[in-house]
Design a protein around this motif. Structure first.
Motif, PDB file in Angstrom:
ATOM      1  N   GLN A 590     -18.745  -1.252 -21.527  1.00 43.22           N
ATOM      2  CA  GLN A 590     -18.051  -1.778 -20.346  1.00 43.22           C
ATOM      3  C   GLN A 590     -18.421  -1.013 -19.078  1.00 43.22           C
ATOM      4  O   GLN A 590     -18.472  -1.588 -17.991  1.00 43.22           O
ATOM      5  N   LEU A 633     -12.170  -6.400 -31.449  1.00 46.00           N
ATOM      6  CA  LEU A 633     -12.407  -5.608 -30.236  1.00 46.00           C
ATOM      7  C   LEU A 633     -13.865  -5.749 -29.789  1.00 46.00           C
ATOM      8  O   LEU A 633     -14.157  -5.919 -28.601  1.00 46.00           O
ATOM      9  N   SER A 636     -14.434  -9.311 -28.408  1.00 48.88           N
ATOM     10  CA  SER A 636     -13.788  -9.554 -27.111  1.00 48.88           C
ATOM     11  C   SER A 636     -14.484  -8.737 -26.020  1.00 48.88           C
ATOM     12  O   SER A 636     -14.649  -9.212 -24.893  1.00 48.88           O
ATOM     13  N   THR A 637     -14.942  -7.515 -26.353  1.00 48.37           N
ATOM     14  CA  THR A 637     -15.694  -6.727 -25.377  1.00 48.37           C
ATOM     15  C   THR A 637     -16.989  -7.441 -25.001  1.00 48.37           C
ATOM     16  O   THR A 637     -17.298  -7.636 -23.820  1.00 48.37           O
ATOM     17  N   SER A 639     -17.748 -10.516 -25.165  1.00 49.25           N
ATOM     18  CA  SER A 639     -17.558 -11.750 -24.405  1.00 49.25           C
ATOM     19  C   SER A 639     -17.353 -11.481 -22.916  1.00 49.25           C
ATOM     20  O   SER A 639     -17.526 -12.369 -22.099  1.00 49.25           O
ATOM     21  N   HIS A 640     -16.992 -10.229 -22.569  1.00 48.95           N
ATOM     22  CA  HIS A 640     -16.811  -9.902 -21.156  1.00 48.95           C
ATOM     23  C   HIS A 640     -18.075  -9.345 -20.496  1.00 48.95           C
ATOM     24  O   HIS A 640     -18.138  -9.244 -19.287  1.00 48.95           O
ATOM     25  N   VAL A 675     -11.329 -15.529 -31.668  1.00 45.27           N
ATOM     26  CA  VAL A 675     -11.614 -14.614 -30.553  1.00 45.27           C
ATOM     27  C   VAL A 675     -13.095 -14.665 -30.202  1.00 45.27           C
ATOM     28  O   VAL A 675     -13.490 -14.718 -29.035  1.00 45.27           O
ATOM     29  N   HIS A 678     -15.002 -16.904 -27.635  1.00 50.49           N
ATOM     30  CA  HIS A 678     -15.169 -16.562 -26.211  1.00 50.49           C
ATOM     31  C   HIS A 678     -16.587 -16.107 -25.883  1.00 50.49           C
ATOM     32  O   HIS A 678     -17.018 -16.205 -24.738  1.00 50.49           O
TER      33      HIS A 678
ATOM     34  N   HIS B  98      -5.513  -5.984 -25.255  1.00 53.26           N
ATOM     35  CA  HIS B  98      -6.965  -5.894 -25.424  1.00 53.26           C
ATOM     36  C   HIS B  98      -7.442  -6.945 -26.429  1.00 53.26           C
ATOM     37  O   HIS B  98      -8.610  -7.297 -26.447  1.00 53.26           O
ATOM     38  N   GLN B  99      -6.485  -7.484 -27.216  1.00 53.01           N
ATOM     39  CA  GLN B  99      -6.831  -8.494 -28.217  1.00 53.01           C
ATOM     40  C   GLN B  99      -6.848  -9.896 -27.601  1.00 53.01           C
ATOM     41  O   GLN B  99      -7.221 -10.851 -28.254  1.00 53.01           O
ATOM     42  N   VAL B 101      -8.150 -12.549 -25.088  1.00 51.46           N
ATOM     43  CA  VAL B 101      -9.361 -12.782 -24.279  1.00 51.46           C
ATOM     44  C   VAL B 101      -9.210 -14.081 -23.501  1.00 51.46           C
ATOM     45  O   VAL B 101      -8.703 -15.050 -24.067  1.00 51.46           O
ATOM     46  N   TRP B 103      -9.327 -10.836 -20.884  1.00 55.03           N
ATOM     47  CA  TRP B 103      -8.306  -9.830 -20.605  1.00 55.03           C
ATOM     48  C   TRP B 103      -7.474 -10.177 -19.374  1.00 55.03           C
ATOM     49  O   TRP B 103      -8.023 -10.470 -18.309  1.00 55.03           O
ATOM     50  N   TYR B 149      -7.976   6.355 -15.727  1.00 54.23           N
ATOM     51  CA  TYR B 149      -9.258   5.661 -15.786  1.00 54.23           C
ATOM     52  C   TYR B 149      -9.165   4.360 -16.563  1.00 54.23           C
ATOM     53  O   TYR B 149      -8.535   4.290 -17.615  1.00 54.23           O
ATOM     54  N   ALA B 151     -12.027   0.940 -17.374  1.00 49.99           N
ATOM     55  CA  ALA B 151     -13.307   0.312 -17.038  1.00 49.99           C
ATOM     56  C   ALA B 151     -13.070  -0.971 -16.246  1.00 49.99           C
ATOM     57  O   ALA B 151     -13.961  -1.486 -15.605  1.00 49.99           O
ATOM     58  N   LEU B 152     -11.835  -1.492 -16.317  1.00 49.82           N
ATOM     59  CA  LEU B 152     -11.558  -2.784 -15.706  1.00 49.82           C
ATOM     60  C   LEU B 152     -11.038  -2.669 -14.284  1.00 49.82           C
ATOM     61  O   LEU B 152     -10.932  -3.657 -13.582  1.00 49.82           O
TER      62      LEU B 152
END
Lengths: 792, 215
Positions: A590, A633, A636-637, A639-640, A675, A678, B98-99, B101, B103, B149, B151-152
């Protein structure tokens, strides 16, 4: 033995009472000669050898009361015209020396009171005469009687006995000479005692010490004892008497009498000779008590002295350590006392504290003990915690502090270190240079690595608290200069990695989050520099140049370098702590997503981070719940993330979807794929084909899992996702799909028997109703979009 | 305004990430968050360590009135991913987020709200405080109580939310750091109704003054 003593005392007291009776009777009858004879008989009893010092004292007190009566009668005699000189003469005819001298002192008192004779004449005479008694107990009490009787008759400043020839110096002289003799008698007692046992001898002497101390008491009560007289006459004399005698008990008791009796200001004035004297006392004296008493007194007045007395005191304390046969414990007690003294009187002098710590280190070194006693440990804790409690982080400026800390047991060292860490938090002090960090690290070393002498593992909750505290410490590291900042982080990194994996579990995540923060700062700095470069120099004259403020210099550290380090560090904890590693990989990816356009190379890092997280998922995790959470996790990470080129993105997302498919439990596959869907409605890389496949798989699994009606929730989750995508305009999801799915769910609900309606199933039905209700609401608000969706 | 008039106090606080990302909450908040002042503590995860969890528990009237769900960086492994709590006439759901999406997306959070069948869904993850309505339900994110902190979100604003719940009514106060100081804003809402912001920025000092005037 004890019974004999009682009998001897009783017999003697009986005689005293009897003779006193006759004495008084004769005095009433004005028969002085007879009275003196009976008083002499009474005083004969004090010649005894049989009584212990304590019983002798009882007898003495009985006699003393009678002698007061006698003296008052002498004063009466004076009124009748009798001369004290004659009386003084006549009592000297008493046959035995003890009765004779007691009577001479008694008359002598009256002699001075009536002013027939100069005090100094009588005093000198008596002092010469009492020399005749050399038996310790008898001599001590005789002289004690003399001191008590003369206490108000000594020439003193502005009193009635002072005149041109008699002044306070005569009194001082008299007491000092008497003191010297009494001290000698007191010491002789141990050679003349009837007791065989050394301990009993000591006990006997102990019982007599106040008679000798009475001299100091008399000196102190002299009004005319000025600081000058004390300095020139009294103290040198007392010290000489003491040092010459070389007697432990005498030294011990009398030096404390001196310290406690005379004013603190006098001690300050005579500090050097006093300390000199103390340092020459007998080696077996319990010197710690003496020094502590003195330091207590000095701490009251040290502030009034223009020059610091610390160094003088410490110099002699050091000599004491060398000379005296003290145990290390006693010496450490002295150090604690000196430390308290220094902190109270000279709080700003860190060097003093440091030197005490250094001296303590030397004491321990010299003791050459394999292991310090619990008492020493307790004192060590004091030596370390007193500065910490009073001076807080200033201890970091004391290089000897960690040196001393080394001698504590492992557990104690960790406790002190933890307190130091907490003091750092409290101060909120930024750790902004190498020196302070190195110092701090040396102070808290016990928390940073295992110890050779560690006999057992610390309790897990203690260990956790310690390591979490260390991990917090990392957040205080900062420097504006990014190159310096990086160096500081490297210092910590070195320590953290040497701490082993069980510590890294706690400290590494904090460190890595700080590297993330660092990357953002680096990125900002690079952006500013490139903006400045683009805007200069020709544009300088244009009016609308953005004000960028001062441009920081471009650091030599590069973003890929930092990511490289993150990668290396995470590999170190992958096997012991796969779960946290995987989460940090996702976080790292990220971070790249926010800075990737600066460096081509970064996409590769992001690719590695995600594929490494998948490897960790596959190779290191085993628990099925943990696996489900992890893959959700990752997808979903992913997908962003926008930092990948299309091919890389598709490779990763296909891989990730495959892993969803491979989860052990079917419902988990479906849950994670919902999930994962996405990933295929990604901002840059929509993939209709994959999305369709993904949902087809989800529906298939959900349908086949309907044997357990609880799995209805999967279908409803798919429905919710459909609505979500339909609303955002994902063309693969049509109103028809939604209608079909609603119908399907309704079918399934119809098939659930009343028995099957457990709470969880009821919750699923409620979930469905809520979804339909929301859909109805949406349709009402947005007819056009939802036109083709059928809700009852 | 007395506690009696306002009902039960509910502290909503999350994403502290102590000790991974921050040492502690801002000093200004420490003075406000004292033990036993609230009836309930709701934490949508990422509090960090067990020590932090125990501290949060101490703020509520009883340990059983503190509710936690698991974030992606929590060391207490026994927590559930979601939870519901009944306070006043509200059923409140908790999830870290966080689950969910994308976010912070309200439609996606809505799906969780429907599944948990709750009136209010409390979530974290974005480190951005907000109180929103969506399809007649309420979505509350207390932000990060340490402003740590993320990241978003590059802001270091720290925040938490205090709700007074009575029957169908909620008065919510958002406490948010602003430089050295902090702001409080107030939002009132009712069950199945609409919310409205009452006062945009009430400084704590002014608020106290108002209290004095009331008496």
């Amino acid at each position: 033995m004890e019974a004999d003593q009682e009998r001897y005392l009783e017999e003697a007291v009986t005689v005293v009472r009897e003779q006193a009776y006759f004495m008084k009777q004769n005095l009433d009858q004005n028969s002085l000669r007879e009275a003196l004879k009976h008083s002499s008989n009474m005083l004969q009893e004090l010649r005894t050898d049989l009584l212990s010092p304590r019983n002798y004292f009882s007898l003495y007190m009985t006699v003393f009361d009678e002698l007061i009566f006698l003296e008052s009668h002498f004063l009466e005699e004076r009124k009748n015209g009798r001369k004290m000189a004659d009386l003084y003469e006549s009592v000297q005819h008493a046959s035995h020396i003890i009765p004779r001298l007691y009577l001479m002192i008694t008359v002598g008192s009256a002699y001075i009171k009536t002013k027939e004779a100069k005090a100094s004449y009588v005093l000198k005479d008596l002092l010469d005469m009492v020399k005749g008694v050399q038996h310790p107990i008898r001599g001590l009490f005789l002289r004690f009687y003399m001191l008590k009787t003369m206490k108000d008759l000594l020439p003193d400043r502005d009193n009635e006995f002072e005149d041109d020839e008699n002044d306070v110096t005569d009194s001082i002289e008299f007491i000092l000479r008497n003191f010297k003799e009494m001290n000698r008698l007191w010491i002789r007692l141990q050679y003349m005692s009837s007791q065989k046992d050394d301990y009993k001898k000591e006990e006997e002497r102990e019982e007599l010490k106040t008679t000798v101390g009475e001299n100091i008491e008399r000196l102190r009560n002299l009004e005319g004892l000025t600081a000058d007289l004390y300095q020139k006459q009294v103290l040198p004399n007392i010290l000489e008497t003491l040092i010459v005698c070389e007697d432990v008990m005498s030294h011990q008791f009398l030096i404390e009498c001196v310290i406690n009796s005379f004013p603190d200001e006098y001690h300050l004035l005579t500090l050097q000779p006093l300390l000199e004297g103390i340092s020459k006392l007998h080696k077996d004296v319990d010197i710690k008590t003496t020094i502590i008493t003195l330091l207590d007194r000095l701490s009251e007045v040290a502030g009034t002295s223009e020059v610091s007395i610390f160094k003088v005191v410490q110099k002699y304390v050091e000599e004491v350590f060398i000379r005296f046969n003290s145990k290390i414990e006693s010496n450490l007690v002295i150090q604690v006392s000196l430390l308290n003294f220094a902190i109270k009187c000279y709080p700003g002098e860190l060097e003093y504290i440091n030197s005490i710590l250094e001296s303590s280190v030397n004491l321990i070194k010299k003791s050459r003990l394999e292991k310090l006693s619990p008492e020493s440990m307790r004192l060590l804790v004091k030596l370390l915690s007193i500065p910490l409690d009073t001076l807080s982080l200033k201890i970091l400026e004391m290089p000897q502090y960690p040196q001393l800390l080394k001698y504590m047991a492992y557990g104690g060292r960790r406790t002190v270190s933890l307190r130091i860490v907490k003091a750092v938090f409290k101060s909120k002090r930024k750790l902004d240079n190498q020196d302070i960090i190195n110092q701090l690290l040396s102070f808290i070393e016990p928390l940073l690595k295992d110890d050779e002498e560690m006999e057992e593992e610390p309790e897990s909750y203690e260990f956790e608290e310690e390591q979490q505290s260390v991990s917090k410490l990392i957040h205080l590291i900062y420097n504006e200069d990014l190159d310096v900042y990086y160096e500081l982080l490297q210092l910590i990194k070195k320590e953290i990695t040497q701490g082993g994996e069980k510590r890294m579990r706690y400290t590494l995540p904090s460190f890595i989050f700080n590297l993330f923060k660092y990357i953002y700062l680096l990125d900002d700095c690079i952006s500013l520099n490139s903006k400045a470069e683009a805007g200069s120099p020709t544009d300088v004259y244009e009016e609308e140049v953005e004000d960028l403020g001062p441009i920081p210099k471009l650091p030599s550290v590069t973003i890929p370098k930092v990511f490289n380090q993150i990668n290396e560090l995470l590999q170190e904890i992958t096997t012991p702590y796969p779960d946290i590693t995987l989460r940090l990989y996702c976080q790292a990816a990220q971070v790249i997503d926010r800075v990737y356009n600066k460096e081509e190379q970064l996409e590769e890092f992001a690719y590695d981070f995600i594929s490494d997280s998948l490897t960790v998922f596959q190779d290191e995790l085993s628990d099925s719940d943990e696996k489900l959470r992890a893959i959700k996790l990752i997808v979903s990470t992913l997908s962003h993330l926008e930092c990948f080129d299309q091919q890389n993105y598709e490779t990763l997302s296909d891989n990730a979807a495959q892993y969803c498919n491979k989860l052990l439990k079917k419902p988990d596959q479906c849950d994670s794929l919902i999930v994962a869907s996405h990933m295929f409605v990604h901002k840059k890389y929509e993939n209709g084909e994959s999305l369709r496949k993904c949902f087809a798989r989800c529906l298939k699994i959900a349908n086949s899992a309907m044997k357990d009606p609880e799995n209805l929730s999967l279908l409803i989750r798919i429905l919710n996702k459909y609505i979500n995508y339909f609303m955002t305009g994902v063309e693969q999801i049509t109103a028809g799909d939604i209608n079909k799915l609603i119908e399907l769910i309704n079918e399934h609900i119809k098939q659930i028997t009343e028995d099957g309606k457990r709470d969880k199933v009821k919750a699923c039905i409620k979930f469905f109703e809520n979804t339909i209700e929301a859909l109805r609401k949406k349709k009402k608000e947005n007819q056009a979009t939802f036109e083709n969706i059928i809700v009852e | 305004m007395s506690a009696h008039q306002l009902g039960e106090f509910v502290l909503v606080i999350g994403d502290l990430n102590i000790p991974h990302r921050e040492i502690e909450i801002p000093d200004k908040f420490k003075d406000l968050l004292l033990p036993n002042k609230m009836q309930y503590v709701l934490c949508p995860g990422n509090f960090g360590s067990k020590e932090t969890m125990e501290w949060l528990q101490s703020l509520g009237s009883a340990k059983s009135n503190s509710h936690f769900v698991k974030g992606d960086f929590d060391e207490v492994t026994t927590l559930p991913e979601t939870k519901t709590v009944q306070i006043g006439n509200f059923k409140i759901g908790l999830i870290h987020g966080h689950q969910v999406v994308p976010w912070g997306d309200l439609e996606s959070l809505s799906s969780v709200q429907r599944e948990l069948d709750c009136d209010i869904l409390v979530s974290g993850q974005t480190h951005k405080n907000q109180i929103s309505t969506y399809d007649g339900k309420y979505f509350i994110n207390p932000g990060s109580a340490t402003g740590c902190y993320s990241a978003l979100n590059s802001s270091s604003t720290a925040s938490f939310i205090l709700m007074a719940v009575q029957g169908d009514n909620v008065t919510a106060f958002i406490y948010e750091t602003k430089g050295e100081d902090f702001n409080v804003s107030r939002i009132d809402f009712t069950k199945n109704g609409e919310s409205h912001k009452v006062e945009a920025e009430v400084k704590p000092s002014e608020e106290t003054k108002d209290d004095d005037d009331d008496e």
